[in-house]
Design a protein around this motif. Sequence first.
Motif, PDB file in Angstrom:
ATOM      1  N   ILE A  19       0.805  -1.220   0.000  1.00 17.50           N
ATOM      2  CA  ILE A  19       0.000   0.000   0.000  1.00 17.50           C
ATOM      3  C   ILE A  19       0.843   1.278   0.000  1.00 17.50           C
ATOM      4  N   TYR A  20       2.125   1.159   0.263  1.00 17.83           N
ATOM      5  CA  TYR A  20       2.965   2.348   0.392  1.00 17.83           C
ATOM      6  C   TYR A  20       2.949   3.267  -0.832  1.00 17.83           C
ATOM      7  N   PRO A  21       3.026   2.765  -2.083  1.00 20.83           N
ATOM      8  CA  PRO A  21       2.950   3.699  -3.224  1.00 20.83           C
ATOM      9  C   PRO A  21       1.656   4.512  -3.248  1.00 20.83           C
ATOM     10  N   ILE A  26      -1.493   9.584  -2.008  1.00 20.40           N
ATOM     11  CA  ILE A  26      -2.630  10.170  -1.281  1.00 20.40           C
ATOM     12  C   ILE A  26      -2.178  11.287  -0.353  1.00 20.40           C
ATOM     13  N   TYR A  27      -1.075  11.082   0.357  1.00 23.59           N
ATOM     14  CA  TYR A  27      -0.607  12.042   1.361  1.00 23.59           C
ATOM     15  C   TYR A  27       0.642  12.793   0.903  1.00 23.59           C
ATOM     16  N   ALA A  28       0.751  13.042  -0.398  1.00 23.25           N
ATOM     17  CA  ALA A  28       1.947  13.698  -0.944  1.00 23.25           C
ATOM     18  C   ALA A  28       2.183  15.077  -0.341  1.00 23.25           C
ATOM     19  N   ASP A  29       1.121  15.800  -0.032  1.00 28.22           N
ATOM     20  CA  ASP A  29       1.266  17.168   0.481  1.00 28.22           C
ATOM     21  C   ASP A  29       1.171  17.246   2.007  1.00 28.22           C
ATOM     22  N   ASN A  30       1.108  16.117   2.692  1.00 24.26           N
ATOM     23  CA  ASN A  30       0.962  16.121   4.147  1.00 24.26           C
ATOM     24  C   ASN A  30       1.875  15.055   4.770  1.00 24.26           C
ATOM     25  N   PRO A  31       3.131  15.425   5.084  1.00 19.80           N
ATOM     26  CA  PRO A  31       4.068  14.429   5.610  1.00 19.80           C
ATOM     27  C   PRO A  31       3.656  13.838   6.963  1.00 19.80           C
ATOM     28  N   GLU A  32       2.974  14.635   7.801  1.00 15.39           N
ATOM     29  CA  GLU A  32       2.526  14.102   9.097  1.00 15.39           C
ATOM     30  C   GLU A  32       1.469  13.018   8.908  1.00 15.39           C
ATOM     31  N   ALA A  33       0.549  13.265   7.974  1.00 13.65           N
ATOM     32  CA  ALA A  33      -0.485  12.267   7.691  1.00 13.65           C
ATOM     33  C   ALA A  33       0.129  11.010   7.080  1.00 13.65           C
ATOM     34  N   ALA A  37      -0.230   7.359   8.671  1.00 16.48           N
ATOM     35  CA  ALA A  37      -0.781   6.255   7.871  1.00 16.48           C
ATOM     36  C   ALA A  37       0.217   5.099   7.776  1.00 16.48           C
ATOM     37  N   CYS A  38       1.492   5.428   7.595  1.00 15.91           N
ATOM     38  CA  CYS A  38       2.516   4.381   7.511  1.00 15.91           C
ATOM     39  C   CYS A  38       2.593   3.599   8.816  1.00 15.91           C
ATOM     40  N   ARG A  39       2.553   4.302   9.924  1.00 16.68           N
ATOM     41  CA  ARG A  39       2.602   3.616  11.226  1.00 16.68           C
ATOM     42  C   ARG A  39       1.358   2.748  11.439  1.00 16.68           C
ATOM     43  N   ALA A  40       0.220   3.227  10.991  1.00 13.22           N
ATOM     44  CA  ALA A  40      -1.028   2.472  11.162  1.00 13.22           C
ATOM     45  C   ALA A  40      -1.051   1.213  10.296  1.00 13.22           C
ATOM     46  N   HIS A  41      -0.465   1.291   9.112  1.00 12.35           N
ATOM     47  CA  HIS A  41      -0.499   0.144   8.204  1.00 12.35           C
ATOM     48  C   HIS A  41       0.645  -0.835   8.439  1.00 12.35           C
ATOM     49  N   ILE A  60      -7.525   1.648   0.033  1.00 15.21           N
ATOM     50  CA  ILE A  60      -7.081   2.750  -0.819  1.00 15.21           C
ATOM     51  C   ILE A  60      -8.246   3.670  -1.174  1.00 15.21           C
ATOM     52  N   ALA A  61      -9.402   3.103  -1.517  1.00 14.58           N
ATOM     53  CA  ALA A  61     -10.561   3.915  -1.886  1.00 14.58           C
ATOM     54  C   ALA A  61     -11.016   4.795  -0.720  1.00 14.58           C
ATOM     55  N   ILE A  62     -11.064   4.228   0.468  1.00 18.32           N
ATOM     56  CA  ILE A  62     -11.511   4.998   1.633  1.00 18.32           C
ATOM     57  C   ILE A  62     -10.514   6.096   1.970  1.00 18.32           C
ATOM     58  N   GLU A  63      -9.232   5.785   1.930  1.00 14.99           N
ATOM     59  CA  GLU A  63      -8.239   6.817   2.249  1.00 14.99           C
ATOM     60  C   GLU A  63      -8.170   7.886   1.178  1.00 14.99           C
ATOM     61  N   GLU A  64      -8.407   7.533  -0.073  1.00  9.17           N
ATOM     62  CA  GLU A  64      -8.450   8.558  -1.120  1.00  9.17           C
ATOM     63  C   GLU A  64      -9.599   9.524  -0.880  1.00  9.17           C
ATOM     64  N   ALA A  65     -10.735   8.999  -0.464  1.00  7.22           N
ATOM     65  CA  ALA A  65     -11.920   9.841  -0.287  1.00  7.22           C
ATOM     66  C   ALA A  65     -11.898  10.626   1.022  1.00  7.22           C
ATOM     67  N   GLU A  66     -11.485  10.005   2.107  1.00 11.48           N
ATOM     68  CA  GLU A  66     -11.596  10.629   3.422  1.00 11.48           C
ATOM     69  C   GLU A  66     -10.264  11.084   4.017  1.00 11.48           C
ATOM     70  N   GLY A  67      -9.166  10.598   3.487  1.00 14.78           N
ATOM     71  CA  GLY A  67      -7.855  10.992   4.003  1.00 14.78           C
ATOM     72  C   GLY A  67      -7.547  10.345   5.344  1.00 14.78           C
ATOM     73  N   ILE A  68      -6.691  10.998   6.092  1.00 15.39           N
ATOM     74  CA  ILE A  68      -6.198  10.456   7.353  1.00 15.39           C
ATOM     75  C   ILE A  68      -7.303  10.375   8.411  1.00 15.39           C
ATOM     76  N   ASP A  69      -8.391  11.116   8.233  1.00 13.82           N
ATOM     77  CA  ASP A  69      -9.496  11.061   9.194  1.00 13.82           C
ATOM     78  C   ASP A  69     -10.163   9.688   9.229  1.00 13.82           C
ATOM     79  N   ALA A  70      -9.998   8.915   8.160  1.00 15.17           N
ATOM     80  CA  ALA A  70     -10.631   7.599   8.085  1.00 15.17           C
ATOM     81  C   ALA A  70      -9.686   6.469   8.470  1.00 15.17           C
ATOM     82  N   ILE A  71      -8.538   6.792   9.043  1.00 12.81           N
ATOM     83  CA  ILE A  71      -7.560   5.740   9.339  1.00 12.81           C
ATOM     84  C   ILE A  71      -8.106   4.717  10.332  1.00 12.81           C
ATOM     85  N   ASP A  72      -8.898   5.159  11.313  1.00 10.18           N
ATOM     86  CA  ASP A  72      -9.484   4.218  12.266  1.00 10.18           C
ATOM     87  C   ASP A  72     -10.491   3.293  11.584  1.00 10.18           C
ATOM     88  N   THR A  73     -11.255   3.833  10.643  1.00  8.71           N
ATOM     89  CA  THR A  73     -12.205   3.022   9.881  1.00  8.71           C
ATOM     90  C   THR A  73     -11.466   1.979   9.049  1.00  8.71           C
TER      91      THR A  73
END
Length: 188
Positions: A19-21, A26-33, A37-41, A60-73
């Motif tokens: 999933i890393y690529p 998805i998070y190209a502009d947000n290094p903290e996110a 995400a990397c730690r969560a996966h 991938i679909a959920i993270e593309e749509a919702e971003g880091i806010d959906a990491i728990d989901t």
Amino acid sequence: LQLGHNYARMQGLGYFYSIYPALKKIYADNPEALDKACRAHHMYYNTTPQMSEIILGMDIAIEEAEGIDAIDTVIGLKTGLMGPFAAFGDVIFSTIQQTIFGAIAANMAIQGNFTGMLIWMLWYIFVIFLRFYLFNIGYKQGSNLVSSMNGKLESITRGAGIVGLMVVGALISSTIKITIPITFTSGE
């Protein structure tokens, strides 16, 4: 998925590598996110490798749509689906493959028929193409989940988290064996 298999995280490293690529994109502009995400996966994950494509596509679909806010989901869905998908996938991709196709191929090979090996190879080619199809199913379902359940992700997260905890609890109770040398007796 299996190349990074270890006893601490099972297929977690392989899942993260897969999933890393997408996470980088998805998070190209947000290094903290991206870091979160990397730690969560990079956690425990174990299912039949052929069934992982559905989970990966949904993720991938959920993270593309919702971003880091959906990491728990995403983590809840991943944890909740890996057990049932392992049970289903092991029957299809291990039991059926080895008993049916293996028996047919071995019987034909014993008789000197080259078709037995061809059947075995065709099964593996079918599985490779099936994995692409399963990824697309997962990606579409993940997109549908986000669009149809917009605003309800919190309850999905809670429900998936409960299922995930049940799976992990069952996993712990089936893998950790403790023997207590004390026996309880009542009466004589």
